[in-house]
Design a protein around this motif. Structure first.
Motif, PDB file in Angstrom:
ATOM      1  N   SER A  45       0.079   1.827 -32.992  1.00 13.28           N
ATOM      2  CA  SER A  45      -0.350   0.710 -32.148  1.00 13.28           C
ATOM      3  C   SER A  45      -1.826   0.445 -32.374  1.00 13.28           C
ATOM      4  O   SER A  45      -2.564   1.316 -32.859  1.00 13.28           O
ATOM      5  N   ILE A  46      -2.264  -0.759 -32.019  1.00 18.15           N
ATOM      6  CA  ILE A  46      -3.665  -1.131 -32.187  1.00 18.15           C
ATOM      7  C   ILE A  46      -4.491  -0.400 -31.131  1.00 18.15           C
ATOM      8  O   ILE A  46      -4.189  -0.461 -29.933  1.00 18.15           O
ATOM      9  N   GLU A  47      -5.508   0.314 -31.572  1.00 18.28           N
ATOM     10  CA  GLU A  47      -6.340   1.068 -30.636  1.00 18.28           C
ATOM     11  C   GLU A  47      -7.063   0.113 -29.690  1.00 18.28           C
ATOM     12  O   GLU A  47      -7.685  -0.866 -30.109  1.00 18.28           O
ATOM     13  N   GLY A  48      -6.977   0.399 -28.396  1.00 20.43           N
ATOM     14  CA  GLY A  48      -7.608  -0.437 -27.380  1.00 20.43           C
ATOM     15  C   GLY A  48      -6.684  -1.454 -26.755  1.00 20.43           C
ATOM     16  O   GLY A  48      -7.005  -1.996 -25.694  1.00 20.43           O
ATOM     17  N   VAL A  49      -5.551  -1.724 -27.392  1.00 24.09           N
ATOM     18  CA  VAL A  49      -4.568  -2.661 -26.825  1.00 24.09           C
ATOM     19  C   VAL A  49      -3.593  -1.847 -25.992  1.00 24.09           C
ATOM     20  O   VAL A  49      -2.655  -1.231 -26.514  1.00 24.09           O
ATOM     21  N   ARG A  50      -3.805  -1.787 -24.699  1.00 23.04           N
ATOM     22  CA  ARG A  50      -2.988  -0.951 -23.817  1.00 23.04           C
ATOM     23  C   ARG A  50      -2.968  -1.558 -22.424  1.00 23.04           C
ATOM     24  O   ARG A  50      -3.741  -2.480 -22.106  1.00 23.04           O
ATOM     25  N   SER A  51      -2.104  -1.010 -21.585  1.00 22.97           N
ATOM     26  CA  SER A  51      -2.015  -1.456 -20.200  1.00 22.97           C
ATOM     27  C   SER A  51      -2.931  -0.613 -19.322  1.00 22.97           C
ATOM     28  O   SER A  51      -3.408   0.450 -19.726  1.00 22.97           O
ATOM     29  N   ASN A  52      -3.173  -1.086 -18.101  1.00 20.90           N
ATOM     30  CA  ASN A  52      -4.040  -0.393 -17.142  1.00 20.90           C
ATOM     31  C   ASN A  52      -3.298  -0.245 -15.821  1.00 20.90           C
ATOM     32  O   ASN A  52      -2.614  -1.183 -15.369  1.00 20.90           O
ATOM     33  N   ALA A  53      -3.432   0.929 -15.213  1.00 24.81           N
ATOM     34  CA  ALA A  53      -2.754   1.214 -13.952  1.00 24.81           C
ATOM     35  C   ALA A  53      -3.501   0.576 -12.791  1.00 24.81           C
ATOM     36  O   ALA A  53      -4.738   0.627 -12.721  1.00 24.81           O
ATOM     37  N   LEU A  54      -2.744  -0.021 -11.894  1.00 24.80           N
ATOM     38  CA  LEU A  54      -3.286  -0.621 -10.680  1.00 24.80           C
ATOM     39  C   LEU A  54      -2.644   0.032  -9.461  1.00 24.80           C
ATOM     40  O   LEU A  54      -1.456   0.378  -9.498  1.00 24.80           O
ATOM     41  N   THR A  55      -3.414   0.175  -8.404  1.00 21.66           N
ATOM     42  CA  THR A  55      -2.872   0.776  -7.183  1.00 21.66           C
ATOM     43  C   THR A  55      -3.569   0.184  -5.975  1.00 21.66           C
ATOM     44  O   THR A  55      -4.694  -0.332  -6.078  1.00 21.66           O
ATOM     45  N   GLY A  56      -2.908   0.251  -4.829  1.00 21.63           N
ATOM     46  CA  GLY A  56      -3.472  -0.291  -3.601  1.00 21.63           C
ATOM     47  C   GLY A  56      -2.727   0.211  -2.374  1.00 21.63           C
ATOM     48  O   GLY A  56      -1.566   0.630  -2.450  1.00 21.63           O
ATOM     49  N   PHE A  57      -3.411   0.193  -1.250  1.00 22.05           N
ATOM     50  CA  PHE A  57      -2.819   0.577   0.036  1.00 22.05           C
ATOM     51  C   PHE A  57      -2.377  -0.667   0.769  1.00 22.05           C
ATOM     52  O   PHE A  57      -3.139  -1.634   0.873  1.00 22.05           O
ATOM     53  N   GLY A  58      -1.137  -0.666   1.250  1.00 22.74           N
ATOM     54  CA  GLY A  58      -0.608  -1.843   1.937  1.00 22.74           C
ATOM     55  C   GLY A  58       0.266  -1.487   3.119  1.00 22.74           C
ATOM     56  O   GLY A  58       0.491  -0.303   3.429  1.00 22.74           O
ATOM     57  N   LEU A  59       0.756  -2.519   3.771  1.00 25.20           N
ATOM     58  CA  LEU A  59       1.625  -2.366   4.943  1.00 25.20           C
ATOM     59  C   LEU A  59       2.899  -3.174   4.723  1.00 25.20           C
ATOM     60  O   LEU A  59       2.850  -4.302   4.226  1.00 25.20           O
ATOM     61  N   VAL A  60       4.019  -2.572   5.083  1.00 21.52           N
ATOM     62  CA  VAL A  60       5.314  -3.251   5.061  1.00 21.52           C
ATOM     63  C   VAL A  60       5.713  -3.517   6.504  1.00 21.52           C
ATOM     64  O   VAL A  60       5.765  -2.591   7.334  1.00 21.52           O
ATOM     65  N   VAL A  61       6.006  -4.774   6.819  1.00 16.44           N
ATOM     66  CA  VAL A  61       6.347  -5.171   8.185  1.00 16.44           C
ATOM     67  C   VAL A  61       7.777  -5.706   8.203  1.00 16.44           C
ATOM     68  O   VAL A  61       8.392  -5.927   7.157  1.00 16.44           O
ATOM     69  N   GLY A  62       8.287  -5.906   9.412  1.00 22.44           N
ATOM     70  CA  GLY A  62       9.623  -6.472   9.572  1.00 22.44           C
ATOM     71  C   GLY A  62      10.740  -5.468   9.450  1.00 22.44           C
ATOM     72  O   GLY A  62      11.906  -5.861   9.271  1.00 22.44           O
ATOM     73  N   LEU A  63      10.468  -4.179   9.576  1.00 25.35           N
ATOM     74  CA  LEU A  63      11.516  -3.166   9.482  1.00 25.35           C
ATOM     75  C   LEU A  63      12.303  -3.099  10.779  1.00 25.35           C
ATOM     76  O   LEU A  63      11.792  -3.396  11.860  1.00 25.35           O
ATOM     77  N   ASP A  64      13.547  -2.681  10.664  1.00 23.51           N
ATOM     78  CA  ASP A  64      14.449  -2.627  11.821  1.00 23.51           C
ATOM     79  C   ASP A  64      14.360  -1.261  12.501  1.00 23.51           C
ATOM     80  O   ASP A  64      15.308  -0.472  12.510  1.00 23.51           O
ATOM     81  N   GLY A  65      13.177  -0.960  13.044  1.00 20.89           N
ATOM     82  CA  GLY A  65      12.991   0.297  13.745  1.00 20.89           C
ATOM     83  C   GLY A  65      12.958   1.517  12.861  1.00 20.89           C
ATOM     84  O   GLY A  65      13.102   2.644  13.347  1.00 20.89           O
ATOM     85  N   THR A  66      12.741   1.348  11.559  1.00 24.10           N
ATOM     86  CA  THR A  66      12.739   2.477  10.630  1.00 24.10           C
ATOM     87  C   THR A  66      11.356   2.729  10.044  1.00 24.10           C
ATOM     88  O   THR A  66      11.233   3.404   9.021  1.00 24.10           O
ATOM     89  N   GLY A  67      10.322   2.205  10.693  1.00 26.23           N
ATOM     90  CA  GLY A  67       8.968   2.357  10.192  1.00 26.23           C
ATOM     91  C   GLY A  67       8.342   3.674  10.586  1.00 26.23           C
ATOM     92  O   GLY A  67       9.008   4.618  11.051  1.00 26.23           O
ATOM     93  N   ASP A  68       7.012   3.760  10.413  1.00 24.24           N
ATOM     94  CA  ASP A  68       6.280   4.978  10.728  1.00 24.24           C
ATOM     95  C   ASP A  68       6.182   5.185  12.241  1.00 24.24           C
ATOM     96  O   ASP A  68       6.150   4.221  13.013  1.00 24.24           O
ATOM     97  N   GLN A  69       6.095   6.448  12.625  1.00 24.22           N
ATOM     98  CA  GLN A  69       5.758   6.793  13.996  1.00 24.22           C
ATOM     99  C   GLN A  69       4.239   6.817  14.073  1.00 24.22           C
ATOM    100  O   GLN A  69       3.598   7.766  13.626  1.00 24.22           O
TER     101      GLN A  69
END
Length: 384
Positions: A45-69
């Protein structure tokens, strides 16, 4: 009665020796070690041509009583508080501590930013629960910035989760199919910033081989020089090949596209046996050979059984009933038969020889290590 004349008999006498030599040459070619003809793009492969990892903290809403305590997961409450502040809503700390939001779950959002990604391009994202949420099924991820290793925001994720699973619980019983705490959002993120790639910088570019091999590096350089001229490519080591490329961007792209399609003969891989100590899996490649050896393997089993014994006192004696245990230990060792293993020059012969032992995969782990120590296994033994 006349017999049918074969094609060989119909040939003139002077041609027959030539025909025999051609057949002998073909047989010799078929007996040579097999080499795989692949394209350069499949081994490098061509050196330097690669993907980069992305990450983030988020919230999921609209759950049917199965969310976090939220009483046990303070970062869920803090994350919701920070999000509400961005919308202009501020709650007192005392009210935040009393919230029981079972329809909200804190999650970690991950994605891969591919090479040459431009603003507006859609990315797939994975969403994983960080707290004690029972299920993310039916939830919606609210706007979540995705950051790279440098802390900069490169994409924004939002959308409805797809969770490939189901679960139900009642009366203390619980049934779960697949993981309910992990979901995916196809094209759930949008690129906001691109990562510059040094593809058009300098007079040359480097090809990075997928696996370090001096023979493959030499053959890649020869294939490029054979097509574009001597001195265009040179191998630096067993993994890097430097290639001189045109300066003009359009010409460089055309050069790379044509170079990646060039065929190259890859050498046979080094003999290796991969052992997974956690699962007991064993994988052998086609180069593994086995020398003649003799193996004796017996099974040792230890059985410990415990039987409760109840001792009751005589009537009106004032004693107490005592419960004790009677333990029995049994050690059994099966006789190990000495089995001769012939030399095996092909993978099929190695598999046949190992199967003749009748050992389990866990036993084969110890047997292969012992054969390697005895010098009869002609391969590298790697434990993962």
């Amino acid at each position: 009665m006349t017999h049918p004349t074969s094609t060989f008999d119909s040939l003139p006498t002077p041609v027959r020796p030539v025909w025999l030599r051609v057949c002998a040459l073909l047989v010799c070619l078929l007996m040579l070690p097999f080499a795989h003809a692949t394209r350069i793009k499949e081994v490098a492969s061509i050196e330097g041509v690669r993907s980069n990892a992305l990450t983030g903290f988020g919230l999921v809403v609209g759950l049917d009583g199965t969310g976090d305590q939220t009483t046990q997961m303070p970062y869920t409450t803090q994350g919701l508080s920070n999000y509400l502040k961005q919308l202009g809503l501020t709650l007192p700390p005392a009210q935040l501590a009393q919230l029981q939001m079972k329809n909200v779950a804190a999650v970690l959002v991950t994605s891969q930013l591919p090479a040459f990604a431009r603003p507006g391009q859609a990315l797939d994202v994975n969403v994983s629960s960080l707290g004690n949420a029972k299920s993310l099924k039916g939830g919606t991820l609210i706007s979540t910035p995705l950051k790279g290793a440098d802390g900069e925001v490169y994409a924004l994720a939002q959308g409805n989760l797809i969770v490939a699973g189901a679960g139900a619980s009642a009366g203390g019983s619980k049934v779960t199919v697949n993981h309910l705490s992990v979901g995916r959002i196809p094209e759930g993120a949008q690129v906001e910033r691109s990562v510059p790639t040094a593809l058009q910088v300098g007079e040359s570019l480097n090809l990075s081989l997928n696996a370090s091999d001096f023979q493959t590096a030499r053959r890649v350089a020869e294939a490029v020089n054979r097509r574009f001229g001597a001195g265009v490519a040179q191998a630096f080591d067993g993994r890097t090949v430097q290639v001189r490329a045109p300066i003009n961007p359009n010409d460089r792209i055309s050069f790379i596209a044509e170079m990646e399609e060039l065929p190259v003969q890859t050498s046979v891989a080094a003999a290796k046996v991969i052992v997974n100590s956690r699962t007991g899996s064993i994988v052998l490649n086609q180069s593994v050979t086995l020398g003649a050896c003799a193996i004796a393997h017996g099974n040792l089993s230890i059985t410990i059984s415990s039987t409760p014994v109840i001792s009751q006192p005589n009537p009106l004696s004032g004693g107490q009933t005592v419960v004790s245990e009677q333990t029995s230990i049994n050690i059994r060792q099966e006789a190990g038969q000495l089995i001769q293993i012939p030399a095996a020059a092909q993978l099929s012969d190695v598999v046949r020889a190992l199967n003749s032992l009748g050992a389990t995969p866990q036993d084969l782990l110890a047997i292969l290590q012992a054969i390697k120590s005895a010098g009869a296994l002609n391969a590298e033994l790697e434990v993962i």
